[in-house]
Write a protein that holds these residues in place. Structure first.
Motif, short mmCIF file in Angstrom:
data_model
loop_
_atom_site.label_atom_id
_atom_site.label_comp_id
_atom_site.label_asym_id
_atom_site.label_seq_id
_atom_site.Cartn_x
_atom_site.Cartn_y
_atom_site.Cartn_z
N ASP A 5 30.92 3.07 -8.95
CA ASP A 5 31.88 3.28 -10.02
C ASP A 5 32.28 1.94 -10.63
N ILE A 6 32.30 1.84 -11.94
CA ILE A 6 32.59 0.58 -12.63
C ILE A 6 33.98 0.05 -12.31
N ASP A 7 34.96 0.93 -12.14
CA ASP A 7 36.31 0.48 -11.79
C ASP A 7 36.34 -0.14 -10.39
N THR A 8 35.60 0.45 -9.48
CA THR A 8 35.50 -0.11 -8.12
C THR A 8 34.81 -1.46 -8.17
N LYS A 9 33.77 -1.54 -8.98
CA LYS A 9 33.05 -2.82 -9.12
C LYS A 9 33.98 -3.90 -9.67
N MET A 10 34.81 -3.55 -10.63
CA MET A 10 35.74 -4.52 -11.21
C MET A 10 36.79 -4.96 -10.20
N LYS A 11 37.26 -4.04 -9.37
CA LYS A 11 38.22 -4.42 -8.32
C LYS A 11 37.58 -5.41 -7.35
N PHE A 12 36.32 -5.16 -7.01
CA PHE A 12 35.60 -6.06 -6.11
C PHE A 12 35.46 -7.45 -6.75
N LEU A 13 35.05 -7.48 -8.01
CA LEU A 13 34.86 -8.76 -8.71
C LEU A 13 36.17 -9.51 -8.89
#
Length: 106
Positions: A5-13
């Motif tokens: 999920d893109i939102d999860t990816k953004m939280k990771f980044l």
């Protein structure tokens, strides 16, 4: 490979988007350390380092263990160490472009 999920990816980044957090990760790249050792390594203050460690733990980049009165932090696993190394490898190729970019300044 599973689509993330893109939102999860953004939280990771987000865990990698702060100078102090990157300094902490570099400090922990090879050895586990206490907050005091990290503070000494990166010349930071304990409260600030503790807050950033909390963010890094929340993003899954860092884990900790308690031994007596000390809490030891370390990079989660070899994949995270590999990621940090890969960032360095990619930057060797694009370093001048990144250095000249004025759009992503804190």
């Amino acid at each position: 490979m599973k689509q993330v999920d893109i939102d999860t990816k953004m939280k990771f980044l987000h865990g990698l988007s702060n100078k102090s957090r990157v300094q902490i990760l570099e400090s922990l790249k090879e050895d586990e350390k206490t907050v005091s050792q990290i503070v000494q390594d990166i010349n930071g203050n304990q409260s600030n380092i503790s807050q950033h460690l909390s963010c890094l733990k929340g993003c899954g980049l860092v884990v900790s263990r308690q031994e007596g009165k000390y809490v030891y932090y370390r990079v989660r696993n070899q994949l995270v160490r590999d990621l940090l190394t890969m960032i360095d490898v990619v930057l060797e190729d694009v370093e001048n472009d990144v250095a000249c970019c004025d759009r992503n300044v804190e």
